[in-house]
Design a protein around this motif. Sequence first.
Motif, PDB file in Angstrom:
ATOM      1  N   LEU A  54      30.297  38.981  37.732  1.00  0.00           N
ATOM      2  CA  LEU A  54      30.911  38.413  36.528  1.00  0.00           C
ATOM      3  C   LEU A  54      32.413  38.256  36.723  1.00  0.00           C
ATOM      4  CD1 LEU A  54      31.068  37.614  33.514  1.00  0.00           C
ATOM      5  CD2 LEU A  54      31.194  40.056  32.977  1.00  0.00           C
ATOM      6  N   CYS A  55      33.077  39.303  37.194  1.00  0.00           N
ATOM      7  CA  CYS A  55      34.524  39.229  37.391  1.00  0.00           C
ATOM      8  C   CYS A  55      34.880  38.182  38.441  1.00  0.00           C
ATOM      9  CB  CYS A  55      35.067  40.599  37.776  1.00  0.00           C
ATOM     10  SG  CYS A  55      34.953  41.816  36.443  1.00  0.00           S
ATOM     11  N   HIS A  56      34.090  38.074  39.503  1.00  0.00           N
ATOM     12  CA  HIS A  56      34.260  37.017  40.511  1.00  0.00           C
ATOM     13  C   HIS A  56      34.267  35.646  39.824  1.00  0.00           C
ATOM     14  CE1 HIS A  56      32.684  35.056  44.471  1.00  0.00           C
ATOM     15  NE2 HIS A  56      32.832  34.090  43.583  1.00  0.00           N
ATOM     16  N   THR A  57      33.282  35.422  38.969  1.00  0.00           N
ATOM     17  CA  THR A  57      33.171  34.138  38.273  1.00  0.00           C
ATOM     18  C   THR A  57      34.368  33.892  37.366  1.00  0.00           C
ATOM     19  OG1 THR A  57      30.761  34.324  38.327  1.00  0.00           O
ATOM     20  CG2 THR A  57      31.698  32.759  36.745  1.00  0.00           C
ATOM     21  N   LEU A  58      34.810  34.929  36.654  1.00  0.00           N
ATOM     22  CA  LEU A  58      35.956  34.770  35.754  1.00  0.00           C
ATOM     23  C   LEU A  58      37.225  34.453  36.529  1.00  0.00           C
ATOM     24  CD1 LEU A  58      35.236  37.665  33.235  1.00  0.00           C
ATOM     25  CD2 LEU A  58      34.964  35.205  32.852  1.00  0.00           C
ATOM     26  N   VAL A  59      37.416  35.099  37.666  1.00  0.00           N
ATOM     27  CA  VAL A  59      38.575  34.780  38.508  1.00  0.00           C
ATOM     28  C   VAL A  59      38.549  33.314  38.915  1.00  0.00           C
ATOM     29  CG1 VAL A  59      39.643  35.186  40.762  1.00  0.00           C
ATOM     30  CG2 VAL A  59      38.932  37.127  39.351  1.00  0.00           C
ATOM     31  N   LEU A  60      37.364  32.803  39.241  1.00  0.00           N
ATOM     32  CA  LEU A  60      37.253  31.423  39.709  1.00  0.00           C
ATOM     33  C   LEU A  60      37.479  30.389  38.610  1.00  0.00           C
ATOM     34  CD1 LEU A  60      34.303  31.586  42.278  1.00  0.00           C
ATOM     35  CD2 LEU A  60      36.754  31.763  42.677  1.00  0.00           C
ATOM     36  N   THR A  61      37.462  30.798  37.347  1.00  0.00           N
ATOM     37  CA  THR A  61      37.843  29.851  36.288  1.00  0.00           C
ATOM     38  C   THR A  61      39.331  29.522  36.360  1.00  0.00           C
ATOM     39  OG1 THR A  61      38.397  31.521  34.599  1.00  0.00           O
ATOM     40  CG2 THR A  61      36.081  30.802  34.739  1.00  0.00           C
ATOM     41  N   GLY A  62      40.091  30.406  36.999  1.00  0.00           N
ATOM     42  CA  GLY A  62      41.528  30.197  37.092  1.00  0.00           C
ATOM     43  C   GLY A  62      42.287  30.587  35.844  1.00  0.00           C
ATOM     44  N   VAL A  63      41.616  31.186  34.868  1.00  0.00           N
ATOM     45  CA  VAL A  63      42.257  31.460  33.577  1.00  0.00           C
ATOM     46  C   VAL A  63      42.864  32.855  33.478  1.00  0.00           C
ATOM     47  CG1 VAL A  63      41.876  31.652  31.085  1.00  0.00           C
ATOM     48  CG2 VAL A  63      40.868  29.743  32.353  1.00  0.00           C
ATOM     49  N   PRO A  64      42.095  33.932  33.634  1.00  0.00           N
ATOM     50  CA  PRO A  64      42.617  35.246  33.214  1.00  0.00           C
ATOM     51  C   PRO A  64      43.660  35.838  34.164  1.00  0.00           C
ATOM     52  CG  PRO A  64      40.405  35.493  34.108  1.00  0.00           C
ATOM     53  CD  PRO A  64      40.674  34.016  34.042  1.00  0.00           C
ATOM     54  N   ARG A  65      44.734  36.328  33.563  1.00  0.00           N
ATOM     55  CA  ARG A  65      45.721  37.130  34.287  1.00  0.00           C
ATOM     56  C   ARG A  65      45.333  38.607  34.248  1.00  0.00           C
ATOM     57  NH1 ARG A  65      50.196  33.894  35.185  1.00  0.00           N
ATOM     58  NH2 ARG A  65      50.227  31.990  33.936  1.00  0.00           N
ATOM     59  N   ARG A  66      44.365  38.916  33.383  1.00  0.00           N
ATOM     60  CA  ARG A  66      43.818  40.266  33.303  1.00  0.00           C
ATOM     61  C   ARG A  66      42.427  40.165  32.702  1.00  0.00           C
ATOM     62  NH1 ARG A  66      47.977  44.197  30.983  1.00  0.00           N
ATOM     63  NH2 ARG A  66      48.830  43.721  33.058  1.00  0.00           N
ATOM     64  N   ILE A  67      41.520  41.025  33.166  1.00  0.00           N
ATOM     65  CA  ILE A  67      40.175  41.111  32.607  1.00  0.00           C
ATOM     66  C   ILE A  67      40.045  42.466  31.919  1.00  0.00           C
ATOM     67  CG2 ILE A  67      37.703  41.126  33.087  1.00  0.00           C
ATOM     68  CD1 ILE A  67      38.289  39.446  35.607  1.00  0.00           C
ATOM     69  N   VAL A  68      39.810  42.440  30.623  1.00  0.00           N
ATOM     70  CA  VAL A  68      39.608  43.656  29.848  1.00  0.00           C
ATOM     71  C   VAL A  68      38.100  43.819  29.637  1.00  0.00           C
ATOM     72  CG1 VAL A  68      40.145  44.869  27.702  1.00  0.00           C
ATOM     73  CG2 VAL A  68      41.813  43.262  28.670  1.00  0.00           C
ATOM     74  N   MET A  69      37.574  44.984  29.980  1.00  0.00           N
ATOM     75  CA  MET A  69      36.131  45.211  29.886  1.00  0.00           C
ATOM     76  C   MET A  69      35.859  46.359  28.916  1.00  0.00           C
ATOM     77  SD  MET A  69      34.738  44.615  33.783  1.00  0.00           S
ATOM     78  CE  MET A  69      33.080  44.203  33.202  1.00  0.00           C
ATOM     79  N   GLY A  70      35.156  46.046  27.818  1.00  0.00           N
ATOM     80  CA  GLY A  70      34.808  47.045  26.818  1.00  0.00           C
ATOM     81  C   GLY A  70      33.321  47.061  26.563  1.00  0.00           C
ATOM     82  N   GLY A  71      32.933  47.622  25.435  1.00  0.00           N
ATOM     83  CA  GLY A  71      31.516  47.738  25.095  1.00  0.00           C
ATOM     84  C   GLY A  71      30.962  49.095  25.471  1.00  0.00           C
ATOM     85  N   GLY A  72      29.793  49.400  24.931  1.00  0.00           N
ATOM     86  CA  GLY A  72      29.218  50.725  25.076  1.00  0.00           C
ATOM     87  C   GLY A  72      28.900  51.143  26.492  1.00  0.00           C
ATOM     88  N   VAL A  73      28.631  50.191  27.397  1.00  0.00           N
ATOM     89  CA  VAL A  73      28.342  50.556  28.790  1.00  0.00           C
ATOM     90  C   VAL A  73      29.617  50.968  29.513  1.00  0.00           C
ATOM     91  CG1 VAL A  73      27.565  49.650  31.024  1.00  0.00           C
ATOM     92  CG2 VAL A  73      26.245  49.171  28.949  1.00  0.00           C
ATOM     93  N   MET A  74      30.708  50.251  29.276  1.00  0.00           N
ATOM     94  CA  MET A  74      31.957  50.534  29.978  1.00  0.00           C
ATOM     95  C   MET A  74      32.666  51.754  29.378  1.00  0.00           C
ATOM     96  SD  MET A  74      31.757  48.184  32.244  1.00  0.00           S
ATOM     97  CE  MET A  74      33.294  48.555  33.090  1.00  0.00           C
ATOM     98  N   VAL A  75      32.701  51.822  28.044  1.00  0.00           N
ATOM     99  CA  VAL A  75      33.382  52.936  27.388  1.00  0.00           C
ATOM    100  C   VAL A  75      32.606  54.233  27.640  1.00  0.00           C
ATOM    101  CG1 VAL A  75      34.103  53.903  25.173  1.00  0.00           C
ATOM    102  CG2 VAL A  75      34.395  51.458  25.617  1.00  0.00           C
ATOM    103  N   GLY A  76      33.269  55.211  28.182  1.00  0.00           N
ATOM    104  CA  GLY A  76      32.613  56.476  28.498  1.00  0.00           C
ATOM    105  C   GLY A  76      32.056  56.529  29.906  1.00  0.00           C
TER     106      GLY A  76
END
Length: 304
Positions: free
Chosen positions: A219-241
């Motif tokens: 997923l992060c690979h794909t987001l980088v290839l959009t050329g948009v994000p200068r940072r990727i913030v990852m939340g939600g119940g799987v990531m938190v904790g």
Amino acid sequence: MDSAAPLVAGIELGGTKIVCLLARGPDDIVDRVQLPTLHPDETLAAVERVLDGWGGFDALGIASFGPISIDRTAADYGHITSTPKPHWAGTDVARRLGTRYAVPTGFHTDVVGAALAEARWGAAKGLGEIAYATVGTGIGVGLIAGGRPVDGLTHSEFGHIRPARLPGDDWVGVCPFHGSCLEGLAAGPAIGARAGVKGEEIGADDPVWEPVAHALGQLCHTLVLTGVPRRIVMGGGVMVGNDHLFPRVRAAMVKSLAGYIALPEIAEDGFVVAPALGGNAGPLGAIILGQQALAEQRMSFTAL
């Protein structure tokens, strides 16, 4: 605190709960009410009782689970569309509430709301271009560029991309639409189904995390290839904790990119990060959606 700022009613409509926020910003929250997400008629009536009790506000923002229709020219604008959540497909949210309160109304996905809030006040403060990915019951991504959502035909649905699989991993996944798409492999229900136990019972050293981190790295690979994000913030119940996931996901992303994007910041710890606003990211994003709708109305009046 700026008492001259518009007072906005924000609604984060989630799959299991709703947060209603009356605020001008994170430092001026007038009221916060949490409700369960039940049948749509019952749920929206409960939201209306909360907003009726607040009285006057200048704008309304709604950050909703999806998929949703965000095309203002479409007949189904403001509706939840093809969601698998029982009874909610085809539910009118934005037109119903916008008409009832007769104020400028912003409507977008809950992940776009969270992205807007994290970009203005949270883990990506000061950055105009970010991605916010939620990994929980489902997986979704909000993309922000120039401080506004990246939109076109519709909103993004990165949770349903089909990631490259680990060699030898042929688990079928749990997505009712695509089986082994990203959500079918790495969302909370998928992790529980593969491990055979509830997510909170899975230790950090459990082998189930390897394919999850690999999929989220895709997923992060794909987001980088959009050329948009200068940072990727990852939340939600799987990531938190599950802080152990962040270095694994970063490593999987870097390995997958294989040096193709030669920007050193992508490999740094500060590129894929945890959210800073906690449970208020989505509701505060709804406040921003309302603020943006109000600003657009004022601009249209000025142009007349």
